[in-house]
Scaffold this motif. Structure first.
Motif, mmCIF file in Angstrom:
data_model
loop_
_atom_site.group_PDB
_atom_site.id
_atom_site.type_symbol
_atom_site.label_atom_id
_atom_site.label_comp_id
_atom_site.label_asym_id
_atom_site.label_seq_id
_atom_site.Cartn_x
_atom_site.Cartn_y
_atom_site.Cartn_z
ATOM 1 N N TRP A 1 9.189 2.863 -2.726
ATOM 2 C CA TRP A 1 9.879 3.340 -3.918
ATOM 3 C C TRP A 1 8.987 3.145 -5.139
ATOM 4 O O TRP A 1 8.843 4.042 -5.960
ATOM 5 C CB TRP A 1 11.203 2.593 -4.092
ATOM 6 N N THR B 1 6.952 6.094 -7.883
ATOM 7 C CA THR B 1 7.093 6.216 -9.336
ATOM 8 C C THR B 1 5.767 6.558 -10.004
ATOM 9 O O THR B 1 5.761 7.129 -11.089
ATOM 10 C CB THR B 1 7.665 4.934 -9.978
ATOM 11 N N CYS C 1 17.086 3.986 -4.981
ATOM 12 C CA CYS C 1 16.607 2.632 -5.252
ATOM 13 C C CYS C 1 17.526 1.600 -4.609
ATOM 14 O O CYS C 1 18.740 1.727 -4.636
ATOM 15 C CB CYS C 1 16.543 2.413 -6.759
ATOM 16 N N LEU D 1 13.385 -5.421 -8.481
ATOM 17 C CA LEU D 1 13.202 -3.981 -8.632
ATOM 18 C C LEU D 1 13.995 -3.453 -9.832
ATOM 19 O O LEU D 1 13.527 -2.586 -10.560
ATOM 20 C CB LEU D 1 13.624 -3.271 -7.350
ATOM 21 N N TYR E 1 12.538 -1.106 -12.906
ATOM 22 C CA TYR E 1 12.980 0.202 -13.383
ATOM 23 C C TYR E 1 13.624 0.116 -14.763
ATOM 24 O O TYR E 1 13.576 1.077 -15.517
ATOM 25 C CB TYR E 1 13.811 0.996 -12.376
#
Length: 99
Positions: free
Chosen positions: A20, A24, A47, A53, A57
């Protein structure tokens, strides 16, 4: 994929989030006006619910994804595969004159 499978076998409760994060980095190659929508619709929906994490984000959203952020997508995103996106040329130019 073999490493991921082996890790899942040895540690069944592991949560693999590296893919993930790596995806990005592709936001750089989008049209600046598509970055926010892509981040919300494609990345956030996929996600995991991992606290570290979430911090990542949230940081991206606050500093790079929002149009009102300090460095909005217009500054860093472009529909291009050019690798000439560094300051090396400027540094080389100034280095020449500094000598």
């Amino acid at each position: 994929m073999a490493i991921h499978k082996a890790v899942e076998i040895v540690w069944p409760n592991v949560e693999i989030v590296g893919q993930w994060i790596r995806h990005t980095f592709g936001l750089l190659f989008l049209d600046p006006h598509e970055v926010s929508e892509c981040f919300v619709n494609d990345f956030m929906s996929d996600c995991s619910d991992n606290e570290r994490l979430k911090k990542y984000y949230d940081y991206l959203t606050d500093n790079f994804i929002n149009e009102e952020s300090l460095l909005p997508p217009q500054y860093w995103a472009a529909v291009s595969v050019s690798l000439v996106r560094t300051t090396n040329a400027c540094e080389s130019f100034h280095s020449f004159f500094n000598q």
